[in-house]
Scaffold this motif. Sequence first.
Motif, mmCIF file in Angstrom:
data_model
loop_
_atom_site.group_PDB
_atom_site.id
_atom_site.type_symbol
_atom_site.label_atom_id
_atom_site.label_comp_id
_atom_site.label_asym_id
_atom_site.label_seq_id
_atom_site.Cartn_x
_atom_site.Cartn_y
_atom_site.Cartn_z
ATOM 1 N N PHE A 2 0.836 -1.204 0.000
ATOM 2 C CA PHE A 2 0.000 0.000 0.000
ATOM 3 C C PHE A 2 0.869 1.252 0.000
ATOM 4 C CE2 PHE A 2 -3.632 -2.600 1.702
ATOM 5 C CZ PHE A 2 -4.575 -2.222 0.753
ATOM 6 N N ALA A 3 1.932 1.232 0.809
ATOM 7 C CA ALA A 3 2.812 2.396 0.893
ATOM 8 C C ALA A 3 3.472 2.672 -0.457
ATOM 9 C CB ALA A 3 3.881 2.173 1.962
ATOM 10 N N GLU A 4 3.897 1.612 -1.140
ATOM 11 C CA GLU A 4 4.520 1.785 -2.457
ATOM 12 C C GLU A 4 3.511 2.331 -3.468
ATOM 13 O OE1 GLU A 4 6.073 -2.012 -3.480
ATOM 14 O OE2 GLU A 4 7.615 -1.991 -1.916
ATOM 15 N N ALA A 5 2.288 1.791 -3.412
ATOM 16 C CA ALA A 5 1.252 2.269 -4.328
ATOM 17 C C ALA A 5 0.907 3.722 -4.045
ATOM 18 C CB ALA A 5 0.014 1.397 -4.215
ATOM 19 N N ASP A 6 0.945 4.114 -2.771
ATOM 20 C CA ASP A 6 0.638 5.498 -2.425
ATOM 21 C C ASP A 6 1.707 6.434 -2.958
ATOM 22 O OD1 ASP A 6 -0.988 7.458 -1.032
ATOM 23 O OD2 ASP A 6 0.656 7.609 0.418
ATOM 24 N N THR A 7 2.966 6.003 -2.864
ATOM 25 C CA THR A 7 4.062 6.815 -3.393
ATOM 26 C C THR A 7 3.898 7.028 -4.896
ATOM 27 O OG1 THR A 7 5.560 5.974 -1.684
ATOM 28 C CG2 THR A 7 6.565 6.953 -3.638
ATOM 29 N N ALA A 8 3.373 6.011 -5.565
ATOM 30 C CA ALA A 8 3.152 6.106 -7.011
ATOM 31 C C ALA A 8 1.805 6.744 -7.351
ATOM 32 C CB ALA A 8 3.231 4.720 -7.631
ATOM 33 N N ASP A 9 1.092 7.237 -6.339
ATOM 34 C CA ASP A 9 -0.207 7.892 -6.530
ATOM 35 C C ASP A 9 -1.212 6.969 -7.208
ATOM 36 O OD1 ASP A 9 -1.945 10.004 -6.174
ATOM 37 O OD2 ASP A 9 -1.485 10.919 -8.115
ATOM 38 N N GLU A 10 -1.246 5.715 -6.777
ATOM 39 C CA GLU A 10 -2.114 4.716 -7.390
ATOM 40 C C GLU A 10 -3.303 4.326 -6.515
ATOM 41 O OE1 GLU A 10 0.521 1.496 -8.109
ATOM 42 O OE2 GLU A 10 1.447 2.392 -9.891
ATOM 43 N N LEU A 11 -3.459 4.943 -5.336
ATOM 44 C CA LEU A 11 -4.519 4.540 -4.422
ATOM 45 C C LEU A 11 -5.777 5.384 -4.625
ATOM 46 C CD1 LEU A 11 -2.649 4.040 -1.003
ATOM 47 C CD2 LEU A 11 -3.156 2.355 -2.767
ATOM 48 N N VAL A 12 -6.931 4.709 -4.646
ATOM 49 C CA VAL A 12 -8.210 5.415 -4.575
ATOM 50 C C VAL A 12 -8.601 5.513 -3.101
ATOM 51 C CG1 VAL A 12 -8.927 4.626 -6.853
ATOM 52 C CG2 VAL A 12 -9.535 3.276 -4.834
ATOM 53 N N THR A 13 -9.682 6.230 -2.800
ATOM 54 C CA THR A 13 -10.029 6.499 -1.402
ATOM 55 C C THR A 13 -10.300 5.226 -0.614
ATOM 56 O OG1 THR A 13 -11.004 8.588 -2.129
ATOM 57 C CG2 THR A 13 -11.506 7.863 0.095
ATOM 58 N N ALA A 14 -11.003 4.280 -1.214
ATOM 59 C CA ALA A 14 -11.296 3.029 -0.499
ATOM 60 C C ALA A 14 -10.017 2.291 -0.131
ATOM 61 C CB ALA A 14 -12.195 2.141 -1.350
ATOM 62 N N ASP A 15 -8.968 2.441 -0.949
ATOM 63 C CA ASP A 15 -7.698 1.787 -0.637
ATOM 64 C C ASP A 15 -7.086 2.334 0.650
ATOM 65 O OD1 ASP A 15 -7.826 0.261 -2.958
ATOM 66 O OD2 ASP A 15 -6.794 1.785 -4.163
ATOM 67 N N LEU A 16 -7.332 3.614 0.932
ATOM 68 C CA LEU A 16 -6.800 4.207 2.153
ATOM 69 C C LEU A 16 -7.364 3.494 3.388
ATOM 70 C CD1 LEU A 16 -7.062 7.995 1.195
ATOM 71 C CD2 LEU A 16 -4.980 6.605 1.273
ATOM 72 N N GLU A 17 -8.652 3.138 3.314
ATOM 73 C CA GLU A 17 -9.264 2.416 4.438
ATOM 74 C C GLU A 17 -8.672 1.021 4.583
ATOM 75 O OE1 GLU A 17 -13.715 3.415 5.040
ATOM 76 O OE2 GLU A 17 -13.395 3.553 2.869
ATOM 77 N N GLU A 18 -8.427 0.360 3.457
ATOM 78 C CA GLU A 18 -7.824 -0.977 3.504
ATOM 79 C C GLU A 18 -6.388 -0.913 4.037
ATOM 80 O OE1 GLU A 18 -9.239 -3.993 2.746
ATOM 81 O OE2 GLU A 18 -11.090 -2.840 2.688
ATOM 82 N N TRP A 19 -5.681 0.123 3.646
ATOM 83 C CA TRP A 19 -4.319 0.326 4.140
ATOM 84 C C TRP A 19 -4.336 0.484 5.662
ATOM 85 C CZ3 TRP A 19 -0.966 5.178 2.522
ATOM 86 C CH2 TRP A 19 0.337 5.032 3.023
ATOM 87 N N ALA A 20 -5.275 1.293 6.142
ATOM 88 C CA ALA A 20 -5.397 1.500 7.581
ATOM 89 C C ALA A 20 -5.715 0.187 8.291
ATOM 90 C CB ALA A 20 -6.468 2.539 7.870
ATOM 91 N N LEU A 21 -6.589 -0.620 7.699
ATOM 92 C CA LEU A 21 -6.938 -1.913 8.301
ATOM 93 C C LEU A 21 -5.708 -2.809 8.397
ATOM 94 C CD1 LEU A 21 -8.965 -4.008 9.340
ATOM 95 C CD2 LEU A 21 -9.454 -4.604 6.958
ATOM 96 N N ALA A 22 -4.899 -2.826 7.337
ATOM 97 C CA ALA A 22 -3.680 -3.641 7.343
ATOM 98 C C ALA A 22 -2.743 -3.207 8.470
ATOM 99 C CB ALA A 22 -2.973 -3.545 5.994
ATOM 100 N N LEU A 23 -2.614 -1.897 8.650
ATOM 101 C CA LEU A 23 -1.744 -1.383 9.705
ATOM 102 C C LEU A 23 -2.269 -1.766 11.083
ATOM 103 C CD1 LEU A 23 -1.062 2.111 8.132
ATOM 104 C CD2 LEU A 23 0.687 0.414 8.668
ATOM 105 N N GLU A 24 -3.586 -1.692 11.269
ATOM 106 C CA GLU A 24 -4.158 -2.090 12.560
ATOM 107 C C GLU A 24 -3.922 -3.569 12.839
ATOM 108 O OE1 GLU A 24 -7.481 -0.299 14.631
ATOM 109 O OE2 GLU A 24 -8.281 0.135 12.631
ATOM 110 N N CYS A 25 -4.083 -4.386 11.815
ATOM 111 C CA CYS A 25 -3.884 -5.826 11.993
ATOM 112 C C CYS A 25 -2.429 -6.149 12.341
ATOM 113 C CB CYS A 25 -4.302 -6.580 10.726
ATOM 114 S SG CYS A 25 -6.083 -6.577 10.431
ATOM 115 N N MET A 26 -1.522 -5.263 11.945
ATOM 116 C CA MET A 26 -0.106 -5.453 12.276
ATOM 117 C C MET A 26 0.232 -4.887 13.652
ATOM 118 S SD MET A 26 1.649 -4.557 8.600
ATOM 119 C CE MET A 26 3.303 -4.896 9.179
ATOM 120 N N GLY A 27 -0.781 -4.356 14.359
ATOM 121 C CA GLY A 27 -0.531 -3.789 15.675
ATOM 122 C C GLY A 27 0.090 -2.414 15.629
#
Length: 461
Positions: A2-27
Amino acid sequence: MFAEADTADELVTADLEEWALALECMGRPAEAIPPLTRAVRAYSIAGQGSRAAAPAITLARIHLERGELAVAKGWHQRAAALIGTATDSREHGLWCWMGSRIKAADAEPEQALAFAEQACVVGKHLEDPVVESLGLVYRGFFKLCLGDTQSGLEDQDAAAALGLSSDVDPVVGGILYCNVLWACRNFGDWSRANQWTLGYENWCRGHGLEDLSGSCRLHRAEVLGVHGTLKEAEALVRTALDQLALDAPWAMGDALRVLGDIHLAAGDLTEAEAAYRGAHAVGWDPQPGLALLQLEQGQAEAAFSALERSLIGSAWPTLQRRGLILATLAKVAARTDRLERAKQVIAELETQPQRWPMASIRALTSEAKAELFIREGRLAEAIGELQVAYSRWNEIGSAINAADARLSLAALLIQLGDRTGAELELGTVLTVARKVDSSRLMRRYETLKALLGGTNREAPA
């Protein structure tokens, strides 16, 4: 990724929520705050108020769990504005659930229960298992706090079954499990806590969460401590402290309380006092463990006063642990010859059996009755209550607490001249003391063994 895709400006808004979920799951919930904030802004700009409300509610939850109540309230209010009149929406149901948690943090359990009830209604109407299960589990939790024990337990079990048999994400599943386990621990429901803790660990691993959260480690540590696995329990709670400092600092005080209980069980009184004082310093009530430590230190009057103070107020930690605190207070009241106060507290516990069905609270109540009967000269009845107490403790697998009751029984049998009975009880205690490596149990054993051998030392009560 997700971080790499964000750097490349490839994320849509819904992806931001999924990225946040991944970070939460990682503690790493703190790192989820920036993408969630961006999601709220992006949805708002696009005129999608309801969509923007969901990440706003998640932000409220993360900040609440970080102990940042004012910020949590701000995001909760922002979510309300985004939802507007859409009170039949999923987002409104989640907003009600979050409102119950905020009201709990404000020490308003009745209002918290009302919000949780609203979440249940919305979730059931929408046939949304996430909203309904979250509403149910917190409705059950606040029912327990307010004394409606049976209905509260039913709500919590139904919530876990609903959520975990549905397609919920790991964060929601973790919230369901954590809430049930929290209630089990704070209401002294150790048998149920053990079952749920093992289930939680398996569930986490089944969802790829190999590194258990700080809350999960804390739950497991207290269960292990009650069952007598003290070294492993101490190691787990110390690891939990490191994790909680990052993802749930509000629970640091509870972790220190648990650490104090573990040290007390082992007989490390200096370490126990330091842990209890640490819990108090961060705003957590370390009772009834601190009072039990004070009894060990010969400070019975201080223990009585501390327990009475602990019962004042309606903060949810006090409401949760009221049964354990009351039962300990009854014991200390009898020990300090406040017999009428002891009778009053015992009556409160025994006239509401539906509120206090937990074996641990019943065991503590029997110990308190034994203290009272001893002071009234009703020794045969005291023996019966101590036998009930250790049977209750054995029922939930708490060998240390059972050994304490047996030590009190042995002291009474020595007083009555029943050497054979006392030796039998002490033999069992010695086995437990060696197994769990408790110097506290060993000290009491050696005192009574010496008395049984004919010394002039007095048997402790």
